[in-house]
Design a protein around this motif. Sequence first.
Motif, PDB file in Angstrom:
ATOM      1  N   UNK A   1       0.658  -1.128  -0.018  1.00 53.04           N
ATOM      2  CA  UNK A   1       0.064  -0.196  -0.123  1.00 53.04           C
ATOM      3  C   UNK A   1       0.799   1.356   0.110  1.00 53.04           C
ATOM      4  N   UNK A   2       1.974   1.040   0.524  1.00 58.05           N
ATOM      5  CA  UNK A   2       2.865   2.148   0.434  1.00 58.05           C
ATOM      6  C   UNK A   2       3.085   2.802  -0.926  1.00 58.05           C
ATOM      7  N   UNK A   3       3.050   2.020  -1.961  1.00 61.17           N
ATOM      8  CA  UNK A   3       3.473   2.422  -3.454  1.00 61.17           C
ATOM      9  C   UNK A   3       2.073   3.142  -3.908  1.00 61.17           C
TER      10      UNK A   3
ATOM     11  N   UNK B   1       7.761  -7.377  -5.652  1.00 66.15           N
ATOM     12  CA  UNK B   1       8.716  -6.657  -6.907  1.00 66.15           C
ATOM     13  C   UNK B   1       7.550  -6.761  -8.034  1.00 66.15           C
ATOM     14  N   UNK B   2       6.852  -8.092  -8.306  1.00 59.45           N
ATOM     15  CA  UNK B   2       5.957  -7.731  -9.268  1.00 59.45           C
ATOM     16  C   UNK B   2       4.843  -6.705  -9.276  1.00 59.45           C
ATOM     17  N   UNK B   3       4.524  -6.627  -7.962  1.00 61.28           N
ATOM     18  CA  UNK B   3       3.373  -5.686  -7.917  1.00 61.28           C
ATOM     19  C   UNK B   3       4.053  -4.115  -8.380  1.00 61.28           C
ATOM     20  N   UNK B   4       5.158  -4.038  -7.829  1.00 63.38           N
ATOM     21  CA  UNK B   4       5.813  -2.686  -8.378  1.00 63.38           C
ATOM     22  C   UNK B   4       5.776  -2.398  -9.853  1.00 63.38           C
ATOM     23  N   UNK B   5       6.056  -3.702 -10.671  1.00 62.84           N
ATOM     24  CA  UNK B   5       6.154  -3.842 -12.094  1.00 62.84           C
ATOM     25  C   UNK B   5       4.676  -3.676 -12.630  1.00 62.84           C
ATOM     26  N   UNK B   6       3.640  -4.292 -11.765  1.00 67.64           N
ATOM     27  CA  UNK B   6       2.314  -4.146 -11.972  1.00 67.64           C
ATOM     28  C   UNK B   6       1.822  -2.455 -12.231  1.00 67.64           C
ATOM     29  N   UNK B   7       2.398  -1.673 -11.082  1.00 63.57           N
ATOM     30  CA  UNK B   7       1.937  -0.475 -10.787  1.00 63.57           C
ATOM     31  C   UNK B   7       2.808   0.239 -11.966  1.00 63.57           C
ATOM     32  N   UNK B   8       3.942  -0.014 -12.452  1.00 65.81           N
ATOM     33  CA  UNK B   8       4.735   0.719 -13.465  1.00 65.81           C
ATOM     34  C   UNK B   8       4.032   0.772 -14.900  1.00 65.81           C
TER      35      UNK B   8
ATOM     36  N   UNK C   1       0.718   5.409  -1.871  1.00 61.83           N
ATOM     37  CA  UNK C   1       0.817   6.725  -1.088  1.00 61.83           C
ATOM     38  C   UNK C   1       2.093   7.437  -1.672  1.00 61.83           C
ATOM     39  N   UNK C   2       3.311   6.658  -1.767  1.00 61.51           N
ATOM     40  CA  UNK C   2       4.200   7.507  -2.142  1.00 61.51           C
ATOM     41  C   UNK C   2       5.192   6.966  -3.319  1.00 61.51           C
ATOM     42  N   UNK C   3       4.408   6.088  -4.185  1.00 64.11           N
ATOM     43  CA  UNK C   3       4.917   5.673  -5.324  1.00 64.11           C
ATOM     44  C   UNK C   3       6.051   4.900  -5.267  1.00 64.11           C
ATOM     45  N   UNK C   4       7.165   5.013  -6.034  1.00 60.87           N
ATOM     46  CA  UNK C   4       8.254   3.966  -6.386  1.00 60.87           C
ATOM     47  C   UNK C   4       9.060   4.057  -5.082  1.00 60.87           C
ATOM     48  N   UNK C   5       9.076   5.212  -4.266  1.00 73.85           N
ATOM     49  CA  UNK C   5       9.908   5.256  -3.156  1.00 73.85           C
ATOM     50  C   UNK C   5       9.276   4.374  -1.839  1.00 73.85           C
TER      51      UNK C   5
END
Length: 220
Positions: free
Chosen positions: A19-21, A48-55, A23-27
């Motif tokens: 959930x931090x992603x 990590x895959x969730x970060x890719x999904x967000x991207x 709120x504060x994005x890639x940080x």
Amino acid sequence: MTTTSDGSWLSSLVDAVVGLMDVIGPVGAGLAIALENLFPPLPSEAILPMAGLAASRGAFTLAEAIIWTTLGSIVGALALYGLGAWLGLRRLRSIASRMPLIKVEDVDRTVAWFDRHGGKAVFFGRMIPIFRSLISIPAGVVRMPLWRFGLLTLAGSLIWNTAFVLAGFYLGEAWHIVETYADILQYVVIAVVAIAIVWFIVVRVRHLSVDHRDPESDAA
């Protein structure tokens, strides 16, 4: 962002950290991976895959996802390196001398092995579940040069993080496929570690039994 909540405490923790992603994005992705290093049960294979999904959805760029998660890996690894440096060889040998079935010589042999193969251990260890975090501690204990530790951690983490971030970026909602195979790898690692521990205990108990029956071996 879609999460993996199934009611378990681990899924709830993953949901909260991911959930931090939102709120504060890639940080937030970087912070989540830093926490994953300090708390191994938190799976990078999910974050990590969730970060890719967000991207892939435009929340931030693919480059930002890779850069920030890799920075998070380095920060978490440095924290554990610091723990190992604080622990130190002398304190570690003292602890070993008070533990059943453990000998001080075991610590010395492990340190000698790490002196010879520490570089490869840190690099490849960053791509092995569980060892991703733990490998930083012995590096700190033997005081591997910080610049070398940092570069090896950067290289290994960059490969691991990029692979999983790209999986989430290109697979989208189907990123769970990657998590399934990553879970298999983790179970294999856990099984190998468990077998090694059992083997060590059996061998050490046998040796102690022989020493107990043959007092002369202690004198030797």
